[in-house]
Design an enzyme around this catalytic site. Structure first.
Site, PDB file in Angstrom:
ATOM      1  N   ASP A   1       0.863  -1.175   0.000  1.00  0.00           N
ATOM      2  CA  ASP A   1       0.000   0.000   0.000  1.00  0.00           C
ATOM      3  C   ASP A   1       0.909   1.238   0.000  1.00  0.00           C
ATOM      4  O   ASP A   1       2.133   1.139   0.061  1.00  0.00           O
ATOM      5  CB  ASP A   1      -0.975  -0.036   1.190  1.00  0.00           C
ATOM      6  CG  ASP A   1      -2.201   0.857   0.961  1.00  0.00           C
ATOM      7  OD1 ASP A   1      -2.172   1.678   0.011  1.00  0.00           O
ATOM      8  OD2 ASP A   1      -3.179   0.759   1.716  1.00  0.00           O
TER       9      ASP A   1
HETATM   10  C1  BGC Z   1      -5.179   3.101   0.389  1.00  0.00           C
HETATM   11  C2  BGC Z   1      -5.435   2.037  -0.641  1.00  0.00           C
HETATM   12  C3  BGC Z   1      -5.365   2.606  -2.036  1.00  0.00           C
HETATM   13  C4  BGC Z   1      -4.043   3.320  -2.217  1.00  0.00           C
HETATM   14  C5  BGC Z   1      -3.878   3.901  -3.600  1.00  0.00           C
HETATM   15  C6  BGC Z   1      -3.968   3.950   0.061  1.00  0.00           C
HETATM   16  O1  BGC Z   1      -3.903   5.058   0.891  1.00  0.00           O
HETATM   17  O2  BGC Z   1      -5.020   2.496   1.640  1.00  0.00           O
HETATM   18  O3  BGC Z   1      -6.673   1.431  -0.406  1.00  0.00           O
HETATM   19  O4  BGC Z   1      -5.528   1.602  -2.976  1.00  0.00           O
HETATM   20  O5  BGC Z   1      -3.963   4.369  -1.269  1.00  0.00           O
HETATM   21  O6  BGC Z   1      -4.680   4.995  -3.813  1.00  0.00           O
END
Ligand code: BGC
Length: 760
Positions: free
Chosen positions: A311
């Site tokens: 993530d």
């Molecule tokens: C979130 C994810 C997301 C990623 C990309 C992160 O802050 O936890 O769910 O896919 O950002 O945008």
């Protein structure tokens, strides 16, 4: 039949070990098809340098290739740095807000021009996006209720239909990788991502999550109707002890395996191509550094063969936030060796630089790099990116079709949940004069919540002009002469919270539709410290109640805010969750009786902030000892229980039948029940089937959801619903972390019906 005692049960040695772990049957293309592609991957990798391989494992955000000035244009020099110098394999996200289709095509095409036109091996870029309740970063995209509302529909077909549209509209933009579905089980209502979950039940989450994955991938990833799914956030993200996003969770392994792992097991079997990792820590170990969870369990037990992406910034955060790595370099080493294939770095090239050093120093093996890169390249082949990396002409025609809006409306209609209807005050009769008040009355963002044209979803100006607010939809149906409203679009504006104004305006109204809940938020900005509805909204509700006019409460909220202080004074309550683009239409249709509510709660709506029991609690969780040696049942006492939802008609369950009284290993149990619409309106009934294990060696839940269905019935009509249970449906995780079924007595529960059987 005689009930066995606990001792008998513990004494029985016969236990059936269930092999739920065999997730090896990844669907998708045939083995030959994949074998051919694997050969292509091998051939390609034989020509690649280590720099090219490490680049493939690097994902940066679009900011890294866009101009800094306030425009949304590509910076050619930055693009060349990313693709040619740092050889990145993947790019994600939007800069500030979503683009229209043409802009997406321009961006994706330019990126691919450089990737396939100027790199030695012409390797296309894998672009990824969060389209988590519709194509939420494409202007004009269709937005569906967030998962929490979809779970209330108890309708997998509807979930699938919405996901098919999401896939088609995302692909039409030129993007083929969607960071969805969220498979976190929502059991901590403070958590600001609760709305992204399918609620508190593990089975519901697994079923609906798998339906989404099938919808995204079943046509074959090379098809213009498909996107690669990304099950997330593995594992244990949704229950931080503090309720604050990205703070520690403490989950015993039995619970991890009983509640949080099964949706991922199912998702692997449903064919998920990729997985995103939980940013948080579980039991003191950040998941991004957990070889146990990322390799032993995910690969070894679940048999997942796809790509594991980190993530946002979570590799480096092993150093900066979690403090388990003394240096950024150690962080990279821990994450890659634990099993991360691609790092969402995303705002610099540190991962690329440090990983290169680590490989050269022998601290990360080339074997591990090859394993990761093979997964990335195989996905690119499967998605057809090597054949044509550009936005596909034919896909464009699948964007923004008129019929999509109907699916969005149906999803909202089936999700919205009627929680109270005293004296059958709803539906509205049509000749009453209505005051519509509260911060949610004239605001589009609170209908949509997070990930809606922007990350936070708060910018009213980004919503399409034809998306209605609640007051607009009500006015359309009731006529301007019957609606009074002073609420303004700005959620926080003082006028939306003015009790004196509300009282004054109410004098000319017959009843008040009060629109409260939560403004839009996403992730950490949505952190709260108190589950109670805030005091300004509570004051407004009290003022409304004091007018003596009937108050109808419409809640647009991503998590259940406690409303017990005001609930007794309110006549009717409609919980809309985040119903999105056709949400206001659905609310207005339901309030005016053009449609009949059929949503049922996918979580236990708390009555008190200190009493957050889930429906599948254990017996011991309700036992109280008021005095020494005295015991009573403190009860499961939510404001409304899991599965609760009213209708304008009445349903009766009867004739619950099991085809056998003794179930044996290898057999199935056929269950049937009749549902009758005993009221005078057509309606849809959600049918939840629970089982109850009377005694087990690990303390059993009072009940557990095993199946569900949705049935439509005309007035007076009856239908018989059939369900099939297998021994696996009765299984649980024992002390040794094995999934087993124990012999003994069970009950099947549907509505007010109950029937028992024995498992031998
Ligand atoms: C979130 C994810 C997301 C990623 C990309 C992160 O802050 O936890 O769910 O896919 O950002 O945008």
């Amino acid at each position: 039949m005689r009930k066995p005692t606990c001792f008998q049960l513990l004494g029985w040695t016969v236990m059936l070990l269930i092999s739920c772990n065999a997730g090896q049957q990844t669907p998708g293309p045939s083995p030959n098809h994949d074998a051919g592609m694997m050969q292509k991957v091998k051939d390609l990798m034989a020509k690649m340098t280590i720099e090219e391989k490490v680049g493939q494992m690097t994902q940066v955000t679009i900011d890294m290739v866009m101009q800094d000035q306030g425009n949304q244009n590509i910076d050619e020099a930055k693009l060349r740095t990313a693709v040619l110098d740092k050889k990145v394999g993947s790019i994600l996200n939007v800069k500030w807000y979503g683009y229209d289709l043409a802009k997406w095509h321009e961006i994706i095409s330019r990126i691919q021009d450089v990737a396939v036109g100027e790199t030695p091996h012409k390797i296309p870029i894998l672009y990824g996006i969060d389209a988590i309740h519709g194509a939420n970063y494409i202007l004009g995209g269709t937005l569906f209720p967030h998962n929490i509302g979809m779970a209330a529909t108890r309708n997998d077909e509807l979930v699938k239909a919405a996901a098919k549209i999401t896939a088609a509209e995302t692909r039409a933009s030129g993007i083929r990788w969607n960071f969805d579905p969220v498979l976190d089980v929502g059991r901590q209502p403070l958590w600001p991502r609760f709305e992204e979950t399918f609620g508190e039940d593990t089975y519901l989450t697994g079923q609906m999550g798998s339906a989404v994955i099938q919808a995204y991938e079943e046509d074959g990833l090379e098809e213009i109707t498909a996107v690669a799914s990304c099950m997330k956030h593995y594992l244990g993200y949704s229950v931080p002890l503090s309720g604050k996003d990205r703070t520690p969770a403490y989950i015993p392994e039995t619970q991890l395996r009983e509640i949080f792992l099964p949706p991922f097991e199912k998702a692997v079997k449903a064919g998920a191509s990729t997985i995103m990792i939980n940013s948080g820590e579980v039991n003191g170990v950040p998941v991004h550094a957990s070889h146990f969870l990322l390799t032993d369990v995910l690969r070894g037990e679940l048999g997942f063969e796809g790509l594991a992406v980190s993530d946002w910034e979570d590799v480096i955060r092993l150093h900066t936030r979690h403090k388990i790595a003394a240096t950024p370099k150690e962080a990279v080493m821990l994450a890659v060796n634990a099993g991360i294939d691609m790092s969402m770095v995303p705002l610099d090239y540190s991962f690329y630089d440090l990983l290169l050093e680590l490989v050269k120093e022998g601290k990360v093996s080339e074997k591990r790099i090859d394993e990761a890169v093979a997964r990335i390249l195989l996905l690119k082949f499967r998605l057809g990116l090597f054949d044509n990396p550009y936005p596909e002409e034919a896909a464009k025609s699948l964007f923004g079709r008129p019929e999509y809006s109907r699916t969005a409306l149906n999803a909202a209609l089936e999700s919205v949940t009627l929680l109270k209807n005293e004296g059958a005050i709803l539906p509205l009769t049509g000749n009453q004069k209505i005051l519509v008040a509260g911060p949610g009355a004239n605001n589009k963002a609170s209908l949509h919540g997070s990930w809606s044209f922007s990350w936070q979803g708060q910018d009213e100006s980004l919503y399409p002009a034809d998306t209605k607010t609640i007051v607009q939809a009500l006015t359309e149906r009731l006529g301007a002469q019957n609606v009074v409203c002073r609420a303004v679009p700005d959620y926080r504006a003082a006028v939306n919270f003015d009790p004196a104004l509300l009282k004054r305006d109410a004098t000319s109204a017959d009843l008040i539709v009060l629109c409260l809940g939560e403004e839009a938020y996403a992730e950490s900005p949505g952190i709260i410290s108190d589950l109670n509805l805030d005091e300004h909204q509570t004051d407004l509700a009290k003022a409304a109640i004091q007018t003596g006019k009937p108050v109808i409460l419409v809640l647009t909220e991503g998590r259940p805010r406690v409303i017990s202080p005001i609930e007794p004074g309110i006549k009717a309550i409609l919980l809309a969750y985040r119903p999105a683009s056709r949400g206001a239409d659905a609310i207005a249709d339901l309030l005016t009786g053009k449609a009949n509510p059929s949503g049922v709660l996918p979580f236990s709506y708390p009555r008190q902030t200190g009493d957050l029991l889930t429906y599948d609690h254990k017996f011991t969780e309700t036992v109280r000892e008021p005095g020494a040696g005295e015991f009573d049942n403190g009860g499961y006492d939510p404001q409304w229980p899991f599965g609760f939802g009213l209708s304008y008609t009445e349903f009766r369950f009867s004739g619950l039948k099991l085809d056998k009284s003794v179930l044996k290993a290898g057999q199935t149990l056929e269950v049937s029940v009749t549902v009758t619409n005993t009221g005078s309106l057509p309606g849809k009934a959600a049918v939840d089937l629970y089982t109850h294990d009377l005694f087990a060696s690990v303390t059993p839940s009072e009940r557990k959801l095993r199946k569900y269905a949705k049935v439509e019935l005309a007035p007076g009509e009856s239908k018989t619903i059939n369900f099939t249970l297998s021994p696996e449906d009765l299984s649980f995780i024992n002390e040794k972390q094995q999934r087993i079924v124990e012999p003994g007595e069970f009950e099947v529960l549907i509505g007010d019906q109950k029937a028992g059987f024995t498992y031998e």
